[in-house]
Scaffold this active site. Structure first.
Site, PDB file in Angstrom:
ATOM      1  N   ASP A 341       0.820  -1.224   0.000  1.00 51.64           N
ATOM      2  CA  ASP A 341       0.000   0.000   0.000  1.00 51.64           C
ATOM      3  C   ASP A 341       0.847   1.263   0.000  1.00 51.64           C
ATOM      4  O   ASP A 341       1.986   1.271   0.468  1.00 51.64           O
ATOM      5  CB  ASP A 341      -0.911  -0.005   1.250  1.00 51.64           C
ATOM      6  CG  ASP A 341      -0.103  -0.015   2.541  1.00 51.64           C
ATOM      7  OD1 ASP A 341      -0.356   0.820   3.416  1.00 51.64           O
ATOM      8  OD2 ASP A 341       0.817  -0.868   2.639  1.00 51.64           O
ATOM      9  N   GLU A 342       0.269   2.332  -0.544  1.00 50.85           N
ATOM     10  CA  GLU A 342       0.776   3.703  -0.415  1.00 50.85           C
ATOM     11  C   GLU A 342       2.248   3.850  -0.793  1.00 50.85           C
ATOM     12  O   GLU A 342       3.041   4.412  -0.042  1.00 50.85           O
ATOM     13  CB  GLU A 342       0.543   4.196   1.021  1.00 50.85           C
ATOM     14  CG  GLU A 342      -0.941   4.227   1.367  1.00 50.85           C
ATOM     15  CD  GLU A 342      -1.206   4.709   2.765  1.00 50.85           C
ATOM     16  OE1 GLU A 342      -2.139   5.505   2.943  1.00 50.85           O
ATOM     17  OE2 GLU A 342      -0.488   4.281   3.688  1.00 50.85           O
ATOM     18  N   VAL A 343       2.604   3.339  -1.964  1.00 54.02           N
ATOM     19  CA  VAL A 343       3.997   3.462  -2.418  1.00 54.02           C
ATOM     20  C   VAL A 343       4.074   4.684  -3.325  1.00 54.02           C
ATOM     21  O   VAL A 343       3.537   4.684  -4.432  1.00 54.02           O
ATOM     22  CB  VAL A 343       4.429   2.196  -3.185  1.00 54.02           C
ATOM     23  CG1 VAL A 343       5.892   2.325  -3.625  1.00 54.02           C
ATOM     24  CG2 VAL A 343       4.255   0.966  -2.304  1.00 54.02           C
TER      25      VAL A 343
END
Ligand code: IFG
Length: 551
Positions: A341-343
């Site tokens: 997530d959230e890269v």
């Protein structure tokens, strides 16, 4: 000679009726009839039929019996005995019998399982002659015991002495879960929680037939599981937490003990090592994981998206081989969660290539990849499980999204549908419904609000079809309620945010969707209060729920 219970102990309906009338505007008789639950069991069983027979009496002479040689039935019987008893004298005898004697005992058996209940279901028959729980698996027996537990007065939860006999109205329960994945997630990275807190959480999960505990074991702020081949991950990377206090970690032995404790309650632990983002603790522990070869400082804030492994370096994949191998060695469950997530520091192509390589590492260690919904952008296989979390997944009718978020939502939906068509399955964790770290309302002292505030009804009153109707029903593995710990560092905060909402998630994961209604559920939920009080659960007393007072 059996005598009927004292007049005051008429069936639960009478109590609930009084309750309902006291707590809702006058309703027409037929509406009331529709709403009065015959019981207060959560999750709602598939079918409950009260019978006219004698009430079951649980007294000092009640025994728990099992088929000789059926060790799991015996162990589960002992679990029930230890729940009922508080001293040696008050703990029911657990004994093997060749056949069900119907002599007032509680009999657990795997013989002649009821055909329709599937791998986790059970049949529970209560009469004056005793109780029989029949299942095709130990998990089914365990879930039948949880239902019997909830049919007994909440006083049974006390560890102190209480008067017997206790009564259970005669009934037959046939029950089987809708989804195989019924989970909760605990973030032990932002703030570390000791094993005893995790065991307490598992105890409360088991009461509601939840069967997956996803442990978020690494993030920017802390690495929480010992990796023998990479000791600095915990010695350095696990040394602090959000806010800068001392962190902590699970040793290999601690983690193995949690896996066993969970397995004894039919909860599978799903370890998550979040990569390639959310990795500052690792980047601070091993310099070679950074593209510039320089170790990062430890981080104790709560921003997200700023960190990423250097996916161009082979040392990163050697590191990940070590990590996955060491965790797989102490994690018998079928799943390994890789995060994803959230890269914000990688291009889409580099991210996809990384996830595809990570899937190879996970599968070479005999595990199935689980990942947050971003991993569906990569070419993942049919064995993968994708956890949908961003709110407004059904972006077409959510509040107006800014164009970037609308584009991202559309892209993620398209990717999910693509992998769904190849057999990938999904865990539903809509943040605006099931993120337990969302505040109930503005006065909630802990928690966040970025996905909106989720009061008890908001968290419960939705259907899979409403939010995820574009996914084929058969692609849905189940639901999971994540509890992120940026703002909490104590078991009382965990309990406050998780209860009552986790009970609702359990019902969404287990019970039939047809007929499920907030108006009916809230009555059964209100009846949990004495049980949670006896268990010492620090639950939020939502004004929207008619909480039962007293026993
Ligand atoms: N999103 C982040 C979490 C956590 C959460 C808090 C996911 C998959 C917000 N990622 O949810 O790390 O910060 O609500």
């Amino acid at each position: 000679m059996r005598t009927d219970p004292p007049k005051s102990l008429r069936p639960l309906r009478a109590i609930l009726l009084g309750f309902l009338l006291a707590s809702t505007p006058l309703l027409t008789a037929c509406e009331e009839e529709a709403r009065i639950p015959a019981h207060s069991v959560i999750p709602n069983p598939t079918s409950v039929s009260l019978s006219a027979g004698d009430t079951f009496h649980l007294g000092d002479e009640t025994r728990i019996t099992f088929q000789p040689g059926d060790e799991e039935a015996e162990r589960i019987g002992q679990f029930l005995a230890d729940l009922i008893g508080n001293t040696v004298e008050t703990t029911p005898e657990v004994t093997g019998v060749v056949e069900n004697r119907q002599d007032g005992s509680i009999h657990l058996t795997l013989q002649d399982p009821p055909p329709s209940v599937g791998p986790e279901g059970y049949e529970l028959v209560v009469s004056g002659a005793g109780v029989t729980i029949r299942a095709s698996s130990p998990a089914g027996l365990f879930y039948g015991v949880q239902t019997l537990r909830q049919l007994l007065p909440p006083v049974v939860e006390y560890t102190a002495a209480y008067p017997k006999p206790l009564y259970v109205p005669a009934m037959t329960v046939m029950d089987t879960p809708r989804f195989p994945w019924r989970g909760a997630m605990l973030d032990v990275s932002r703030h570390f929680f000791q094993s005893d807190d995790v065991k307490r959480f598992i105890d409360l999960m088991a009461l509601y037939k939840l069967n997956r505990l996803h442990l978020h074991l690494s993030d920017d702020q802390g690495w929480r599981i010992e990796i023998p081949s990479r000791p600095n991950l915990t010695l350095h990377g696990g040394s602090t937490e959000v806010g800068g206090r001392e962190g902590g970690f699970f040793s290999v032995d601690d983690f193995s003990a949690l896996v066993q404790y969970a397995a004894d309650r039919f909860v599978t632990i799903v370890p998550e090592i979040d990569v390639p983002g959310h990795t500052n603790a690792a980047l601070a522990s091993y310099p070679e994981l950074n593209c510039d070869g320089v170790a990062r400082d430890l981080y104790t804030g709560t921003s997200v998206g700023f960190s990423a492994l250097c996916t161009e370096r082979e040392e990163v994949y050697e590191f990940l081989e070590d990590v996955v191998r060491d965790i797989a060695a102490v994690s018998p469950g079928a799943f390994f969660h890789v995060g994803g997530d959230e890269v914000e520091r990688l291009g889409q192509e580099a991210f996809n290539a990384f996830i595809e390589r990570m899937e190879g590492i996970v599968e070479s260690n005999g595990k199935r990849l689980v990942g947050w919904e971003e991993v569906s952008m990569a070419d993942i296989g049919p064995e993968a499980v994708v956890q949908l979390w961003r709110p407004l997944w059904k972006a077409d009718d959510g509040p107006a999204l800014d164009s970037a978020r609308a584009a991202q939502a559309a892209e993620l939906q398209e990717a999910a549908l693509r992998v769904a068509s190849q057999g990938t399955t999904f865990i539903l964790s809509p943040a605006d419904r099931l993120y337990l770290d969302m505040k109930y309302n503005p006065s909630t002292a802990v928690g966040l609000t970025w996905a909106g505030m989720a009061d008890v009804r908001t968290s419960y009153d939705w259907t899979v079809g409403e939010l995820f109707g574009i996914l084929p029903e058969e692609s849905i593995a189940g639901v999971e309620a994540p509890l992120w710990s940026e703002t909490i560092d104590h078991i009382h905060d965990i309990e406050y945010l998780a209860f009552p909402r986790l009970a609702g998630a359990a019902e969404i994961g287990w019970s039939l969707e047809s007929g499920r209604s907030w108006e009916e559920y809230r009555i059964r939920l209100g009846a949990q209060a004495p049980r949670w009080t006896a268990l010492g659960v620090n639950f939020y007393r939502s004004p929207d729920v008619p909480w039962v007072e007293g026993f």
